[in-house]
Scaffold this motif. Structure first.
Motif, PDB file in Angstrom:
ATOM      1  N   CYS A  82       0.626  -1.047   0.229  1.00  0.00           N
ATOM      2  CA  CYS A  82      -0.129  -0.532   0.158  1.00  0.00           C
ATOM      3  C   CYS A  82       0.619   1.551  -0.223  1.00  0.00           C
ATOM      4  O   CYS A  82       1.733   1.131   0.767  1.00  0.00           O
ATOM      5  N   ARG A  83       0.505   2.412  -0.956  1.00  0.00           N
ATOM      6  CA  ARG A  83       1.616   4.020  -1.351  1.00  0.00           C
ATOM      7  C   ARG A  83       1.144   4.147   0.230  1.00  0.00           C
ATOM      8  O   ARG A  83       1.359   5.292   0.174  1.00  0.00           O
ATOM      9  N   LYS A  84      -0.458   4.131   0.836  1.00  0.00           N
ATOM     10  CA  LYS A  84      -0.796   4.887   2.108  1.00  0.00           C
ATOM     11  C   LYS A  84       0.100   4.851   3.218  1.00  0.00           C
ATOM     12  O   LYS A  84       0.450   5.215   4.071  1.00  0.00           O
ATOM     13  N   CYS A  85      -0.038   3.573   3.004  1.00  0.00           N
ATOM     14  CA  CYS A  85       0.091   3.021   4.876  1.00  0.00           C
ATOM     15  C   CYS A  85       1.116   2.122   5.035  1.00  0.00           C
ATOM     16  O   CYS A  85       1.586   2.105   6.021  1.00  0.00           O
ATOM     17  N   GLY A  86       1.581   1.952   4.149  1.00  0.00           N
ATOM     18  CA  GLY A  86       3.143   0.643   3.973  1.00  0.00           C
ATOM     19  C   GLY A  86       2.224  -0.953   3.981  1.00  0.00           C
ATOM     20  O   GLY A  86       3.685  -1.700   4.248  1.00  0.00           O
ATOM     21  N   ALA A  87       1.450  -1.294   4.730  1.00  0.00           N
ATOM     22  CA  ALA A  87       0.777  -2.574   4.184  1.00  0.00           C
ATOM     23  C   ALA A  87       1.402  -3.079   3.257  1.00  0.00           C
ATOM     24  O   ALA A  87       1.777  -3.141   2.411  1.00  0.00           O
ATOM     25  N   LYS A  88       1.747  -5.021   3.506  1.00  0.00           N
ATOM     26  CA  LYS A  88       3.026  -5.250   1.616  1.00  0.00           C
ATOM     27  C   LYS A  88       2.459  -7.182   2.671  1.00  0.00           C
ATOM     28  O   LYS A  88       2.356  -7.698   3.548  1.00  0.00           O
ATOM     29  N   ALA A  89       2.373  -7.585   1.678  1.00  0.00           N
ATOM     30  CA  ALA A  89       2.870  -9.334   1.565  1.00  0.00           C
ATOM     31  C   ALA A  89       3.370  -9.565   0.793  1.00  0.00           C
ATOM     32  O   ALA A  89       3.049  -9.366  -0.644  1.00  0.00           O
ATOM     33  N   SER A  90       3.998 -10.532   0.566  1.00  0.00           N
ATOM     34  CA  SER A  90       4.521 -11.582  -1.049  1.00  0.00           C
ATOM     35  C   SER A  90       4.673 -12.402  -0.026  1.00  0.00           C
ATOM     36  O   SER A  90       5.052 -13.425   1.188  1.00  0.00           O
ATOM     37  N   PHE A  91       4.767 -13.108  -1.300  1.00  0.00           N
ATOM     38  CA  PHE A  91       5.118 -14.736  -1.224  1.00  0.00           C
ATOM     39  C   PHE A  91       5.721 -15.191  -2.369  1.00  0.00           C
ATOM     40  O   PHE A  91       5.081 -14.786  -3.609  1.00  0.00           O
ATOM     41  N   LYS A  92       6.199 -16.655  -2.380  1.00  0.00           N
ATOM     42  CA  LYS A  92       7.142 -17.132  -3.257  1.00  0.00           C
ATOM     43  C   LYS A  92       7.369 -18.812  -3.750  1.00  0.00           C
ATOM     44  O   LYS A  92       7.563 -19.056  -2.297  1.00  0.00           O
ATOM     45  N   GLN A  93       5.748 -19.307  -4.620  1.00  0.00           N
ATOM     46  CA  GLN A  93       5.768 -20.595  -4.457  1.00  0.00           C
ATOM     47  C   GLN A  93       6.519 -21.194  -5.821  1.00  0.00           C
ATOM     48  O   GLN A  93       6.187 -21.169  -6.322  1.00  0.00           O
ATOM     49  N   GLU A  94       7.025 -23.084  -5.120  1.00  0.00           N
ATOM     50  CA  GLU A  94       7.172 -23.815  -6.584  1.00  0.00           C
ATOM     51  C   GLU A  94       6.903 -24.739  -6.154  1.00  0.00           C
ATOM     52  O   GLU A  94       6.281 -25.262  -5.672  1.00  0.00           O
ATOM     53  N   VAL A  95       5.972 -24.737  -7.484  1.00  0.00           N
ATOM     54  CA  VAL A  95       5.358 -26.266  -7.481  1.00  0.00           C
ATOM     55  C   VAL A  95       5.891 -27.478  -8.752  1.00  0.00           C
ATOM     56  O   VAL A  95       5.825 -26.799  -9.989  1.00  0.00           O
ATOM     57  N   GLU A  96       5.801 -28.363  -8.244  1.00  0.00           N
ATOM     58  CA  GLU A  96       6.406 -29.741  -9.703  1.00  0.00           C
ATOM     59  C   GLU A  96       4.984 -29.555 -10.495  1.00  0.00           C
ATOM     60  O   GLU A  96       4.266 -29.989  -9.906  1.00  0.00           O
ATOM     61  N   ILE A  97       5.724 -30.332 -11.605  1.00  0.00           N
ATOM     62  CA  ILE A  97       3.899 -30.780 -12.907  1.00  0.00           C
ATOM     63  C   ILE A  97       4.311 -32.363 -12.606  1.00  0.00           C
ATOM     64  O   ILE A  97       4.906 -32.731 -12.078  1.00  0.00           O
ATOM     65  N   SER A  98       3.017 -32.201 -12.175  1.00  0.00           N
ATOM     66  CA  SER A  98       3.233 -34.001 -11.913  1.00  0.00           C
ATOM     67  C   SER A  98       2.159 -34.424 -13.382  1.00  0.00           C
ATOM     68  O   SER A  98       1.132 -34.073 -13.816  1.00  0.00           O
ATOM     69  N   LYS A  99       2.076 -35.820 -13.439  1.00  0.00           N
ATOM     70  CA  LYS A  99       1.638 -36.718 -14.694  1.00  0.00           C
ATOM     71  C   LYS A  99       0.432 -37.582 -14.070  1.00  0.00           C
ATOM     72  O   LYS A  99       0.977 -37.878 -12.971  1.00  0.00           O
TER      73      LYS A  99
END
Length: 99
Positions: A82-99
């Motif tokens: 948020c550019r007003k109050c600075g609230a933030k969130a982030s994540f990075k996730q990796e998922v293997e493709i399965s068959k």
């Protein structure tokens, strides 16, 4: 990151809605009890808060990217703030493709 979106920050939205409610309750309570000039000033304050409500639609910037199917691992990368109050969130996730 390649894609982006803008939305309203939940924290700023609550703060502004609470302020509008407080000012409106005050205006209702003080109607006829304060001078015209004071009441007009209070109404201007309410209008100012309402203008701020419309600006909130663009306060939280989101950036995200999804890639990697060709490597066998799909990566989802998200960040927002948020550019007003600075609230933030982030994540990075990796998922293997399965068959």
């Amino acid at each position: 990151m390649s894609a982006d979106n803008h939305s309203a920050c939940p924290f700023c939205t609550k703060r502004v809605l609470d302020e509008r409610k407080r000012l409106q309750e005050r205006a209702d309570l003080e109607y006829g009890q304060i001078s015209r000039a004071e009441y007009a000033s209070l109404i201007r304050d309410i209008e100012s808060v309402e203008d701020e409500i419309h600006e909130l639609d663009y306060s939280f910037a989101e950036y995200y990217e999804i890639y990697g199917a060709d490597t066998g691992t799909v990566t989802i990368d998200y960040g927002g703030s948020c550019r007003k109050c600075g609230a933030k969130a982030s994540f990075k996730q990796e998922v293997e493709i399965s068959k």
